[in-house]
Scaffold this active site. Structure first.
Site, PDB file in Angstrom:
ATOM      1  N   HIS A 165      53.207  52.227  28.988  1.00 49.65           N
ATOM      2  CA  HIS A 165      52.215  52.012  30.051  1.00 49.65           C
ATOM      3  C   HIS A 165      51.575  53.334  30.512  1.00 49.65           C
ATOM      4  O   HIS A 165      51.754  53.763  31.652  1.00 49.65           O
ATOM      5  CB  HIS A 165      52.859  51.276  31.244  1.00 49.65           C
ATOM      6  CG  HIS A 165      51.850  50.578  32.113  1.00 49.65           C
ATOM      7  ND1 HIS A 165      52.128  49.454  32.844  1.00 49.65           N
ATOM      8  CD2 HIS A 165      50.544  50.846  32.366  1.00 49.65           C
ATOM      9  CE1 HIS A 165      51.056  49.060  33.518  1.00 49.65           C
ATOM     10  NE2 HIS A 165      50.067  49.910  33.245  1.00 49.65           N
ATOM     11  N   ARG A 168      34.176  35.764  32.551  1.00 49.53           N
ATOM     12  CA  ARG A 168      33.803  34.614  33.391  1.00 49.53           C
ATOM     13  C   ARG A 168      32.292  34.406  33.359  1.00 49.53           C
ATOM     14  O   ARG A 168      31.807  33.292  33.308  1.00 49.53           O
ATOM     15  CB  ARG A 168      34.232  34.875  34.836  1.00 49.53           C
ATOM     16  CG  ARG A 168      35.704  34.670  35.032  1.00 49.53           C
ATOM     17  CD  ARG A 168      36.030  34.353  36.496  1.00 49.53           C
ATOM     18  NE  ARG A 168      37.468  34.351  36.638  1.00 49.53           N
ATOM     19  CZ  ARG A 168      38.165  35.332  37.198  1.00 49.53           C
ATOM     20  NH1 ARG A 168      37.555  36.383  37.699  1.00 49.53           N
ATOM     21  NH2 ARG A 168      39.475  35.268  37.280  1.00 49.53           N
ATOM     22  N   SER A 169      31.536  35.516  33.403  1.00 43.40           N
ATOM     23  CA  SER A 169      30.077  35.382  33.415  1.00 43.40           C
ATOM     24  C   SER A 169      29.479  36.282  32.338  1.00 43.40           C
ATOM     25  O   SER A 169      30.126  37.254  31.921  1.00 43.40           O
ATOM     26  CB  SER A 169      29.538  35.795  34.790  1.00 43.40           C
ATOM     27  OG  SER A 169      30.063  37.055  35.105  1.00 43.40           O
ATOM     28  N   GLY A 187      48.140  53.924  29.897  1.00 46.24           N
ATOM     29  CA  GLY A 187      46.700  53.713  29.670  1.00 46.24           C
ATOM     30  C   GLY A 187      45.805  54.715  30.383  1.00 46.24           C
ATOM     31  O   GLY A 187      44.853  55.231  29.807  1.00 46.24           O
ATOM     32  N   ARG A 239      47.959  43.731  31.179  1.00 48.01           N
ATOM     33  CA  ARG A 239      49.291  43.578  31.766  1.00 48.01           C
ATOM     34  C   ARG A 239      50.135  42.809  30.755  1.00 48.01           C
ATOM     35  O   ARG A 239      49.656  41.862  30.114  1.00 48.01           O
ATOM     36  CB  ARG A 239      49.225  42.795  33.080  1.00 48.01           C
ATOM     37  CG  ARG A 239      48.697  43.590  34.264  1.00 48.01           C
ATOM     38  CD  ARG A 239      49.646  44.693  34.705  1.00 48.01           C
ATOM     39  NE  ARG A 239      49.160  45.418  35.869  1.00 48.01           N
ATOM     40  CZ  ARG A 239      48.439  46.539  35.817  1.00 48.01           C
ATOM     41  NH1 ARG A 239      48.120  47.072  34.645  1.00 48.01           N
ATOM     42  NH2 ARG A 239      48.051  47.143  36.920  1.00 48.01           N
ATOM     43  N   GLU A 258      58.474  45.096  31.896  1.00 44.91           N
ATOM     44  CA  GLU A 258      58.613  46.558  31.984  1.00 44.91           C
ATOM     45  C   GLU A 258      59.747  46.909  32.941  1.00 44.91           C
ATOM     46  O   GLU A 258      59.890  46.251  33.974  1.00 44.91           O
ATOM     47  CB  GLU A 258      57.298  47.167  32.469  1.00 44.91           C
ATOM     48  CG  GLU A 258      56.199  46.977  31.445  1.00 44.91           C
ATOM     49  CD  GLU A 258      54.852  47.576  31.877  1.00 44.91           C
ATOM     50  OE1 GLU A 258      54.808  48.306  32.873  1.00 44.91           O
ATOM     51  OE2 GLU A 258      53.863  47.297  31.182  1.00 44.91           O
ATOM     52  N   GLY A 264      35.576  43.295  31.484  1.00 44.15           N
ATOM     53  CA  GLY A 264      35.108  43.893  32.730  1.00 44.15           C
ATOM     54  C   GLY A 264      34.708  45.325  32.404  1.00 44.15           C
ATOM     55  O   GLY A 264      34.234  45.615  31.300  1.00 44.15           O
ATOM     56  N   ARG A 265      34.987  46.237  33.356  1.00 42.56           N
ATOM     57  CA  ARG A 265      34.557  47.624  33.130  1.00 42.56           C
ATOM     58  C   ARG A 265      35.341  48.288  32.005  1.00 42.56           C
ATOM     59  O   ARG A 265      34.783  49.024  31.194  1.00 42.56           O
ATOM     60  CB  ARG A 265      34.685  48.423  34.429  1.00 42.56           C
ATOM     61  CG  ARG A 265      33.559  48.105  35.383  1.00 42.56           C
ATOM     62  CD  ARG A 265      33.805  48.634  36.753  1.00 42.56           C
ATOM     63  NE  ARG A 265      34.796  47.820  37.464  1.00 42.56           N
ATOM     64  CZ  ARG A 265      34.953  47.826  38.774  1.00 42.56           C
ATOM     65  NH1 ARG A 265      34.213  48.615  39.514  1.00 42.56           N
ATOM     66  NH2 ARG A 265      35.858  47.058  39.350  1.00 42.56           N
TER      67      ARG A 265
HETATM   68  C1  GLV Z   1      47.241  50.556  35.304  1.00 42.94           C
HETATM   69  O1  GLV Z   1      47.809  49.792  34.598  1.00 42.94           O
HETATM   70  C2  GLV Z   1      46.293  50.158  36.292  1.00 42.94           C
HETATM   71  O2  GLV Z   1      46.156  48.947  36.599  1.00 42.94           O
HETATM   72  O3  GLV Z   1      45.635  51.046  36.841  1.00 42.94           O
END
Ligand code: GLV
Length: 328
Positions: A288, A180-181, A290, A241, A270, A158-159
């Site tokens: 976690h 998916r696409s 990110g 996740r 977690e 995705g993004r």
């Molecule tokens: C962090 O894990 C988020 O989904 O923004």
């Protein structure tokens, strides 16, 4: 009107909400709501019009019922919405919003940090350098593996996955992706990526980065069978996740040296980090973080306030999460 903020946001949301036309007394901030007993949490949100929630709070039918019919919007302080029962929200006419834009580049940076750290054995190197036991330069010391010119597989592009792929241009990598696409922007130069199935991509990849959202169908997507398809010198990175990976199977694969290493920002249970993974020298773990930059989290607070304000004003929010296809 009652807007419940169930976390300690970066940046004070109260003046932001006041600027959007709400009164300070309309806003209730409970910084540690994640640690409340369920009954206390349910009591707290009773009569809410809007809830701003962290990803650590489960927004399920019981919580929505506790909030009651006044609830119009749940804004998640995250991009992932696996903590929210989207069907239950849709059934009660509650709009769900998230905040993707600030999460994208920061999370892609952490994916690359983990990829490089793991392929180049930074955890072992830092430990040795700090231990006082380093005996000096040795051409055989802590040999990692080359990422440059290799193959990167982005799982769930995705993004965030696209931002991970974009960074690979500097490493001259061949990019494969699952989605998916088809993603024409990824397939066009300079990334020139190829869409593959997970089964076809895993045996080809030197680096596998998971950016797929957690849904029932992606729980343990990377299980023993998937790990068995990976190359012996490949690195697995997870910034999506934790439950997307079967950590017990990953610990087995690492202990038996069936893959080179793993870089994990997210974990299956977690805040517990699987002890068997910690024992593997070639695992890089983070707690976690990110999207944890001051700038991005501040943007997320602003964006959450905008989403809430829009819904409460009867406007379409910029970042509404579509209800599942089978919802009313
Ligand atoms: C962090 O894990 C988020 O989904 O923004």
């Amino acid at each position: 009107m009652s807007i419940h903020v169930l976390l300690n946001c970066v940046g004070d949301p109260i003046p932001m909400l006041m600027e959007a036309g709400f009164a300070a007394e309309d806003v209730i901030v409970t910084p540690n709501a994640t640690h409340l007993a369920t009954a206390d949490l349910h009591r707290l949100v009773r009569g809410s019009t809007a809830i701003l929630a962290p990803l650590t709070i489960k927004i399920d039918g019981d919580l929505l019922d506790a909030a009651g019919a006044s609830l119009e919007v749940v804004a998640n302080y995250a991009v992932g919405v696996d903590n929210i029962d989207l069907k239950a929200c849709a059934a009660r006419g509650v709009t769900v919003c998230n905040g993707p834009p600030p999460m994208i580049e920061a999370t892609a940076d952490i994916a690359w940090a983990l990829l490089i750290a793991t392929a180049r054995r930074l955890r072992e190197g830092i430990r040795l350098a700090e231990s006082g036991d380093w005996k000096g330069y040795d051409p055989q010391l802590l040999l990692g593996h080359r990422l440059h010119g290799g193959t990167l597989l982005v799982v769930g592009a995705g993004r965030i996955g696209a931002a991970v792929a974009r960074r690979s241009i500097g490493w001259d990598m061949q990019v494969l992706y699952t989605a998916r696409s088809p993603k024409p922007s990824l397939e066009a130069p300079p990334i020139s990526a190829t869409k593959v199935s997970l089964e076809d991509g895993l045996p080809l990849a030197d680096a596998v980065v998971l950016t797929i959202s957690l849904e029932p169908s992606t729980r343990h997507l990377i299980d023993a069978a998937a790990l068995a398809l990976m190359k012996p010198n490949s690195v697995l990175v997870n910034v999506s996740r934790g439950p997307v990976v079967d950590e017990a199977a990953l610990a087995d694969a690492l202990a038996e040296k069936r893959i080179l290493g793993a870089g994990l920002d997210v974990h299956e249970h977690e805040p517990t980090i699987q002890p068997r993974l910690l024992e593997c020298p070639n695992v890089t773990v983070l707690p976690h973080i990110g999207s944890a930059t001051v700038e991005d989290r501040l943007d997320l607070t602003r964006l959450s306030v905008e989403n809430i304000s829009a819904v409460l004003a009867g406007r379409k929010p910029a970042h509404e999460v579509a209800p599942p296809a089978s919802s009313p």
